[in-house]
Write a protein that holds these residues in place. Structure first.
Motif, PDB file in Angstrom:
ATOM      1  N   GLU A  34       0.811  -1.213   0.000  1.00 58.82           N
ATOM      2  CA  GLU A  34       0.000   0.000   0.000  1.00 58.82           C
ATOM      3  C   GLU A  34       0.848   1.268   0.000  1.00 58.82           C
ATOM      4  N   SER A  35       2.119   1.140   0.373  1.00 58.43           N
ATOM      5  CA  SER A  35       3.050   2.278   0.357  1.00 58.43           C
ATOM      6  C   SER A  35       3.808   2.366  -0.961  1.00 58.43           C
ATOM      7  N   GLY A  36       3.474   1.462  -1.905  1.00 61.14           N
ATOM      8  CA  GLY A  36       4.072   1.529  -3.229  1.00 61.14           C
ATOM      9  C   GLY A  36       5.323   0.701  -3.445  1.00 61.14           C
ATOM     10  N   HIS A  37       5.648  -0.150  -2.503  1.00 61.20           N
ATOM     11  CA  HIS A  37       6.831  -0.997  -2.641  1.00 61.20           C
ATOM     12  C   HIS A  37       6.479  -2.302  -3.355  1.00 61.20           C
ATOM     13  N   ASP A  38       7.485  -2.931  -3.939  1.00 66.89           N
ATOM     14  CA  ASP A  38       7.338  -4.275  -4.497  1.00 66.89           C
ATOM     15  C   ASP A  38       7.769  -5.261  -3.428  1.00 66.89           C
ATOM     16  N   VAL A  39       7.058  -6.381  -3.339  1.00 64.02           N
ATOM     17  CA  VAL A  39       7.303  -7.333  -2.267  1.00 64.02           C
ATOM     18  C   VAL A  39       7.575  -8.720  -2.835  1.00 64.02           C
ATOM     19  N   VAL A  40       8.626  -9.342  -2.306  1.00 62.98           N
ATOM     20  CA  VAL A  40       8.981 -10.729  -2.616  1.00 62.98           C
ATOM     21  C   VAL A  40       8.825 -11.501  -1.313  1.00 62.98           C
ATOM     22  N   VAL A  41       8.154 -12.644  -1.372  1.00 62.61           N
ATOM     23  CA  VAL A  41       7.908 -13.448  -0.169  1.00 62.61           C
ATOM     24  C   VAL A  41       8.522 -14.829  -0.328  1.00 62.61           C
ATOM     25  N   ILE A  42       9.195 -15.270   0.725  1.00 62.74           N
ATOM     26  CA  ILE A  42       9.612 -16.676   0.866  1.00 62.74           C
ATOM     27  C   ILE A  42       8.861 -17.225   2.069  1.00 62.74           C
ATOM     28  N   ASP A  43       8.160 -18.341   1.889  1.00 65.70           N
ATOM     29  CA  ASP A  43       7.453 -18.982   2.997  1.00 65.70           C
ATOM     30  C   ASP A  43       7.260 -20.455   2.660  1.00 65.70           C
ATOM     31  N   ASP A  44       7.331 -21.310   3.661  1.00 61.10           N
ATOM     32  CA  ASP A  44       7.109 -22.746   3.424  1.00 61.10           C
ATOM     33  C   ASP A  44       5.769 -23.219   3.986  1.00 61.10           C
ATOM     34  N   PHE A  45       4.959 -22.296   4.467  1.00 61.42           N
ATOM     35  CA  PHE A  45       3.629 -22.575   5.016  1.00 61.42           C
ATOM     36  C   PHE A  45       3.647 -23.498   6.223  1.00 61.42           C
ATOM     37  N   SER A  46       4.757 -23.531   6.956  1.00 59.87           N
ATOM     38  CA  SER A  46       4.782 -24.362   8.162  1.00 59.87           C
ATOM     39  C   SER A  46       3.985 -23.718   9.292  1.00 59.87           C
ATOM     40  N   ASN A  47       3.842 -22.390   9.270  1.00 54.40           N
ATOM     41  CA  ASN A  47       3.041 -21.670  10.268  1.00 54.40           C
ATOM     42  C   ASN A  47       2.040 -20.737   9.605  1.00 54.40           C
ATOM     43  N   SER A  48       1.660 -21.042   8.376  1.00 53.80           N
ATOM     44  CA  SER A  48       0.750 -20.171   7.633  1.00 53.80           C
ATOM     45  C   SER A  48       0.005 -21.000   6.592  1.00 53.80           C
ATOM     46  N   LYS A  49      -0.835 -20.324   5.820  1.00 57.34           N
ATOM     47  CA  LYS A  49      -1.615 -21.016   4.789  1.00 57.34           C
ATOM     48  C   LYS A  49      -1.517 -20.252   3.467  1.00 57.34           C
ATOM     49  N   PRO A  50      -1.544 -20.974   2.349  1.00 59.86           N
ATOM     50  CA  PRO A  50      -1.433 -20.321   1.035  1.00 59.86           C
ATOM     51  C   PRO A  50      -2.513 -19.272   0.752  1.00 59.86           C
ATOM     52  N   ASP A  51      -3.702 -19.445   1.333  1.00 65.11           N
ATOM     53  CA  ASP A  51      -4.770 -18.483   1.046  1.00 65.11           C
ATOM     54  C   ASP A  51      -4.482 -17.088   1.595  1.00 65.11           C
ATOM     55  N   VAL A  52      -3.479 -16.968   2.448  1.00 67.20           N
ATOM     56  CA  VAL A  52      -3.066 -15.651   2.943  1.00 67.20           C
ATOM     57  C   VAL A  52      -2.597 -14.780   1.777  1.00 67.20           C
ATOM     58  N   LEU A  53      -1.950 -15.393   0.798  1.00 68.24           N
ATOM     59  CA  LEU A  53      -1.478 -14.638  -0.363  1.00 68.24           C
ATOM     60  C   LEU A  53      -2.653 -14.071  -1.149  1.00 68.24           C
ATOM     61  N   ASP A  54      -3.749 -14.837  -1.236  1.00 62.84           N
ATOM     62  CA  ASP A  54      -4.963 -14.337  -1.880  1.00 62.84           C
ATOM     63  C   ASP A  54      -5.553 -13.167  -1.089  1.00 62.84           C
ATOM     64  N   SER A  55      -5.496 -13.270   0.218  1.00 63.97           N
ATOM     65  CA  SER A  55      -6.015 -12.190   1.064  1.00 63.97           C
ATOM     66  C   SER A  55      -5.209 -10.908   0.881  1.00 63.97           C
ATOM     67  N   ILE A  56      -3.889 -11.050   0.764  1.00 64.21           N
ATOM     68  CA  ILE A  56      -3.041  -9.878   0.527  1.00 64.21           C
ATOM     69  C   ILE A  56      -3.464  -9.209  -0.779  1.00 64.21           C
ATOM     70  N   TYR A  57      -3.716 -10.024  -1.807  1.00 63.70           N
ATOM     71  CA  TYR A  57      -4.149  -9.477  -3.091  1.00 63.70           C
ATOM     72  C   TYR A  57      -5.517  -8.793  -2.982  1.00 63.70           C
ATOM     73  N   LYS A  58      -6.446  -9.430  -2.262  1.00 63.83           N
ATOM     74  CA  LYS A  58      -7.787  -8.858  -2.125  1.00 63.83           C
ATOM     75  C   LYS A  58      -7.750  -7.504  -1.417  1.00 63.83           C
TER      76      LYS A  58
END
Length: 90
Positions: free
Chosen positions: A22-46
């Motif tokens: 939201e501040s205009g930066h580009d973001v690269v993410v590394i995650d193995d979903f050991s403490n998270s879920k893939p649908d979080v990426l969809d939420s970030i987009y939404k």
């Protein structure tokens, strides 16, 4: 800026992603979903209307992590990848 968030699909990491996007930066993410879920990426987009560049693996994999650095011109790194849960640290 192009910013890498290790653990960017986790609770804190995902909130950082939203703020950076939201501040205009580009973001690269590394995650193995050991403490998270893939649908979080969809939420970030939404929320932001923007996609993060995503890599699925454990950041401890040195070869893959090094490849991410070579593939992306990164300006900063924020490390949120951990096996601790918020409740355990309180």
């Amino acid at each position: 800026m192009n910013i890498l968030i290790a653990g960017g699909a986790g609770y804190i990491g995902s909130h950082i992603c939203v703020e950076l996007l939201e501040s205009g930066h580009d973001v690269v993410v590394i995650d193995d979903f050991s403490n998270s879920k893939p649908d979080v990426l969809d939420s970030i987009y939404k929320i932001t209307g923007k996609h993060v560049k995503f890599y699925e693996f454990n950041v401890l994999d040195e070869e893959k992590t090094e490849a991410v650095f070579k593939e992306n011109k990164l300006d900063a790194v924020i490390h949120c990848a951990a096996f601790k849960a918020v409740g355990e640290s309180v």
